[in-house]
Design a protein around this motif. Structure first.
Motif, PDB file in Angstrom:
ATOM      1  N   LYS A   1       0.908  -1.608  -0.505  1.00  0.00           N
ATOM      2  CA  LYS A   1       0.094  -0.054   0.154  1.00  0.00           C
ATOM      3  C   LYS A   1       0.626   1.445   0.079  1.00  0.00           C
ATOM      4  N   VAL A   2       2.305   0.890   0.266  1.00  0.00           N
ATOM      5  CA  VAL A   2       2.873   2.986   0.617  1.00  0.00           C
ATOM      6  C   VAL A   2       4.067   2.707  -0.015  1.00  0.00           C
TER       7      VAL A   2
ATOM      8  N   PRO B   1       3.742   1.441  -4.616  1.00  0.00           N
ATOM      9  CA  PRO B   1       2.910   2.772  -5.358  1.00  0.00           C
ATOM     10  C   PRO B   1       4.127   4.330  -4.760  1.00  0.00           C
ATOM     11  N   LEU B   2       4.855   4.029  -3.859  1.00  0.00           N
ATOM     12  CA  LEU B   2       5.627   5.503  -3.991  1.00  0.00           C
ATOM     13  C   LEU B   2       6.828   5.105  -5.001  1.00  0.00           C
TER      14      LEU B   2
ATOM     15  N   THR C   1      -1.142   7.450 -10.207  1.00  0.00           N
ATOM     16  CA  THR C   1      -0.493   6.245  -8.960  1.00  0.00           C
ATOM     17  C   THR C   1      -0.123   7.481  -8.262  1.00  0.00           C
ATOM     18  N   LEU C   2       0.853   8.483  -8.805  1.00  0.00           N
ATOM     19  CA  LEU C   2       2.049   8.914  -8.746  1.00  0.00           C
ATOM     20  C   LEU C   2       1.425  10.100  -7.343  1.00  0.00           C
TER      21      LEU C   2
END
Lengths: 298, 357
Positions: free
Chosen positions: A216-217, A220-221, A297-298
């Motif tokens: 989740k973190v 994506p990051l 997603t950014l």
């Protein structure tokens, strides 16, 4: 800014600010000018030329005949042979990108999370060391490894899992993976290294387990790194020439080799040009889609 | 009654030579606003992170409502944290950020939606649901971070210098708001700060830490009025120190031989340091006769005067040669003293406290 500094007595009126802004934009233009000129002469112009050539008839020696126009080469793209080569290239490039990501992500993550900066830099140098020797030489080394008496072949025969791979599709795949893996690792490393680990802690604090917090973190990051790495691997894989030429056989022709054949033994410059323009367009479309998808997603 | 948080003999060492938290024991009562106060590097944040589960203690036990969880991972604890830098997920909207904890615990969608709306309303962020953290001001991010933690209805809320990044005005407004929210939800708050004023105004109780040790635990008044040692006295507010020797009947003999009354449990003959807050000192004319008997008196000379608007600061030399600061509120009847004037200063017997060592 310098302009304002030169006239300290003048007050910064909107007029003056506009002047300064204009000077700034001109300065920017002049700074970039050499690059513009270079790219126009050696990139844009050739691109226009090959696009034009792709619409010409060919002479007996395969050269383009300017003035005689045809759509023949563009129609020829639909030939089964061309399609097979194209799909094979895209498939291998995709496979290579996927495996680079699969191998590269854990490795980049591991490097980026080393506490000591010396250790991180040392590991990064290790990733870069292959670049110190010529790509051609390294590809020939793979040829030795994959040939009848090569180390990899011997291991395969001893364990009974595989035989001689040279001049097959797996050989090309291994060669591409080897060649482009660093291009995946480096941008991934940069993205993961810049990650704010507080965010992962926040996710853990909000009841996410280690894997959930990653999905989740962290994942994506690190998407900018994944996108950059995928583009850097996919595009050169799609147009690869040296690797399939040295490690692949007649049955594993890829687009890069196919284009070269058109200009040489195939004696068909216009069709070679058509293929080149197509591959370029494909890459551009792939890049745009990837950026668009990643952008969300950014 | 079981404590909300029970900490027993907790020590945290990093490597061989860094002891961040040194044998701390502490009970935090259910529903209280408890502050861990100390300078940076005193171990207060490490202590908080151990309660959150982001660090594990080297030794000791941490219990929340009687349940031992010193070694449990953070996602298995009934606590939530408001991080110093807010740590909002930059790739998620306000709504998604706030819903994160409920999603992780698989709360049904409809209930999540209701609670998110409610939590966002509670911190006055309605209408901002679809913004990304980057589009919010510091104060707004702070509110979202608070909503994201409180929505989970934690048994204990941990706050790591949550107001540190805000400017003064906003910080003061948020202090009041935080206090109100705490009163409303009734959850135990553990608040880490290096700002003594913040700790004094917001807390039910304060724990003062230095170099990994918990020096004193008490109400803001206890901490301010009865500090246990020089460090606490000096860290919280301003104070004067006067060296002396304890004599009988709670008296202290100063350098020049005069004796004053002070609060003291030091044995007779022990070296002590008197701590005396600047605002507890009054200045009188040298020949004043109206000073009440419960006040200590010392002859003194004015050596400096500073105007602070709401108050005057005087620097005063007492017979032992020590310089004291006195702060007098700027009220209309205030008598002012020129530098060099010989005066008498007085302070109440219970205003000065004798600290050993």
């Amino acid at each position: 800014m310098t302009m304002l500094d030169d006239h300290p007595s003048e007050e910064a009126s909107p007029e003056l600010e506009k002047k300064a802004e204009r000077a700034e934009s001109w300065r920017g233009f002049f700074t970039a000018l050499p690059t513009y000129v270079f790219l126009i002469i050696f990139f844009v112009l050739p691109l226009i030329i090959i696009t034009v050539i792709s619409f010409t008839e060919r002479s007996r020696t395969g050269k383009p005949v300017l003035g005689e126009w045809t759509l023949e080469w563009w129609i020829k793209l639909g030939d089964p042979l061309v399609r097979t080569v194209g799909f094979r290239s895209v498939w291998l490039a995709f496979l290579n990108t996927a495996f680079s990501l699969l191998l590269g992500y854990p490795f980049a993550y591991w490097i980026a999370t080393r506490k000591s900066a010396i250790m991180r830099n040392f590991l990064l140098v290790l990733v870069l060391i292959p670049f110190w020797s010529n790509f051609l030489v390294r590809t020939y080394a793979w040829r030795t490894l994959l040939d009848s008496n090569g180390l990899i072949t011997s291991i395969g025969e001893w364990t009974g899992l595989w035989g001689k791979m040279l001049f097959t599709e797996p050989a090309v795949f291994l060669g591409l993976l080897y060649g482009y893996l660093p291009f995946m690792v480096l941008p991934l490393y940069a993205a993961i290294e810049h990650l704010d680990w507080n965010l992962v802690e926040a996710a853990r604090d909000l009841y996410a387990g280690a894997w959930k917090a990653f999905r989740k973190v962290t994942l994506p990051l690190s998407m900018p790194g994944i996108i950059a790495g995928s583009i850097l691997v996919f595009i050169p894989s799609l147009g690869a020439y040296v690797t399939p030429d040295l490690l692949g056989g007649a049955k594993t022709t890829l687009l890069g080799n196919y284009i070269v054949t058109q200009f040489k033994s195939g004696r068909n410059w216009p069709f070679g040009a058509t293929l080149s323009v197509t591959i370029l367009a494909l890459m551009m479309i792939a890049t745009i889609i990837y950026f668009r998808k990643g952008g969300k997603t950014l | 009654m079981t404590a909300a948080v029970g900490i027993r003999g907790v020590t945290k060492r990093f490597g061989d030579d860094v002891t961040a938290v040194d044998n701390v024991s502490l009970d935090i009562v259910d529903g209280e606003f408890f502050s861990l106060l100390g300078p940076s590097g005193c171990g207060k944040t490490t202590m908080l992170r151990m309660i959150a589960g982001l660090e594990f203690p080297t030794e000791g036990s941490i219990q929340i409502f009687g349940e031992e969880l010193a070694l449990k991972p953070p996602n298995k604890r009934p606590v939530n944290t408001v991080f110093q830098s807010y740590a909002l997920f930059p790739h998620m909207t306000v709504e998604k950020n706030v819903a994160f904890g409920l999603e992780m615990r698989k709360v049904p969608k409809a209930e999540t939606a209701d609670r998110v709306t409610e939590a966002i309303a509670a911190v006055h962020m309605t209408g901002m649901e679809n913004r990304k953290p980057k589009q919010l001001s510091g104060g707004q991010q702070q509110r979202v971070a608070l909503a994201r933690a409180l929505i989970n209805r934690p048994k204990v809320l941990l706050l790591d210098e949550p107001l540190g990044a805000l400017d003064l005005k906003l910080r003061q407004a948020m202090q009041i708001e935080l206090k109100d929210i705490q009163a409303e939800v009734g959850i135990t708050f553990i608040y880490v700060t290096h700002d003594q004023e913040e700790a004094l105004t917001m807390s039910n109780r304060i724990g003062v830490m230095e170099a990994g040790k918990l020096l004193q635990v008490g109400t803001p008044e206890e901490i301010y009025e009865r500090p246990v040692n020089r460090f606490v006295a000096e860290f919280i507010g301003e104070t004067n120190f006067i060296d002396g020797i304890a004599t009988e009947d709670d008296r202290v003999r100063l350098a020049d031989g005069t004796e004053v009354y002070a609060i003291s449990d030091a044995p007779v003959g022990a070296d002590v340091t008197l701590t005396l807050r600047p605002e507890k000192i009054q200045i009188h004319a040298r020949d004043a006769t109206n000073i009440p008997p419960e006040r200590n008196q010392l002859p003194a000379t004015i050596t400096r005067q500073l105007y602070y608007g709401e108050s005057f600061y005087y620097e005063i030399e007492i017979p032992g040669g020590e310089l004291l600061d006195a702060r007098l509120e700027n009220i209309p009847s205030l008598r002012r003293w020129d530098v060099g004037t010989e005066v008498t200063i007085s302070f109440h017997r219970e205003a000065a406290e004798a600290l050993t060592s």
